[in-house]
Design an enzyme around this catalytic site. Structure first.
Site, PDB file in Angstrom:
ATOM      1  N   ASP A   1       0.868  -1.178   0.000  1.00  0.00           N
ATOM      2  CA  ASP A   1       0.000   0.000   0.000  1.00  0.00           C
ATOM      3  C   ASP A   1       0.903   1.225   0.000  1.00  0.00           C
ATOM      4  O   ASP A   1       1.944   1.242   0.657  1.00  0.00           O
ATOM      5  CB  ASP A   1      -0.899   0.024   1.239  1.00  0.00           C
ATOM      6  CG  ASP A   1      -2.020  -1.009   1.177  1.00  0.00           C
ATOM      7  OD1 ASP A   1      -2.405  -1.401   0.059  1.00  0.00           O
ATOM      8  OD2 ASP A   1      -2.507  -1.406   2.243  1.00  0.00           O
TER       9      ASP A   1
ATOM     10  N   ASP B   1      -6.983  -1.641  -4.597  1.00  0.00           N
ATOM     11  CA  ASP B   1      -8.029  -1.269  -3.636  1.00  0.00           C
ATOM     12  C   ASP B   1      -8.990  -0.243  -4.235  1.00  0.00           C
ATOM     13  O   ASP B   1     -10.204  -0.322  -4.034  1.00  0.00           O
ATOM     14  CB  ASP B   1      -7.408  -0.695  -2.360  1.00  0.00           C
ATOM     15  CG  ASP B   1      -6.534  -1.687  -1.625  1.00  0.00           C
ATOM     16  OD1 ASP B   1      -6.732  -2.903  -1.775  1.00  0.00           O
ATOM     17  OD2 ASP B   1      -5.630  -1.228  -0.894  1.00  0.00           O
TER      18      ASP B   1
END
Length: 184
Positions: A134, A147
């Site tokens: 991330d 995501d």
């Protein structure tokens, strides 16, 4: 009879176009996701956060062993199994695919799932336990392209459903009023 044959001949090419759209979008999402994660590992890992819009958004490297918001980090092996089950469900549903909105939504979902699945399978600390990369810091949480695609898929599919667009491209709102008796 001729109308039924015309519908059947139109359905196969339309379904092929919808499947091409679904898998094309999934492939684009997967490639963009993995490329941006490659760049994040290369340029952001071990570095200080990079603000882009003050404290609202920027880049900050994080290896997420869990799901959204880091939940379930002790059960990482379950996430690849869920992704594979959703993939199987998308394949099953795609047999009836006839809607552009559903092709886009399912393509975004599939691409996002595979983007994070690649991380789970091939990143540290190991197979089925890999941490998802991330790096997009949105102040409240840190995410990645996969995501974002999954979230966009959810919005797309909810809007399509609310508008009455069925998986096969038919209009459920119109279909439900066609058979109603309007003579009171």
């Amino acid at each position: 009879m001729s109308q039924m044959n015309d519908d059947a001949t139109e359905t196969k090419p339309r379904r092929r176009r919808m499947l091409g759209m679904l898998f094309g979008i999934a492939a684009i999402v997967l490639v963009v996701d993995q490329f941006t994660k490659f760049l994040a590992v290369r340029f952001l890992e071990g570095q200080e956060p990079v603000p882009v819009i003050g404290t609202l958004a920027g880049f900050d490297f994080y290896r997420n062993p869990g799901a959204a918001l880091g939940l379930g980090s002790s059960m990482t092996w379950i996430f690849p199994l869920i992704a594979i089950a959703v993939f199987a469900a998308i394949l099953f549903l795609s047999r009836k695919l006839g809607s552009v909105a559903w092709a886009i939504g399912l393509g975004l979902l599939l691409g996002g799932l595979f983007g994070n699945l690649v991380d789970r399978l091939f990143r540290q600390p190991g197979f089925l336990h890999g941490a998802v990369v991330d790096f997009i810091d949105l102040s409240l949480f840190i995410c990645n392209v996969a995501d974002i695609a999954i979230s966009a898929a959810a919005v797309t599919l909810v809007v399509a459903s609310l508008k009455g667009i069925e998986l096969d491209g038919s209009d459920s709102k119109h279909a439900s009023t066609v058979g109603e008796d309007t003579h009171g």
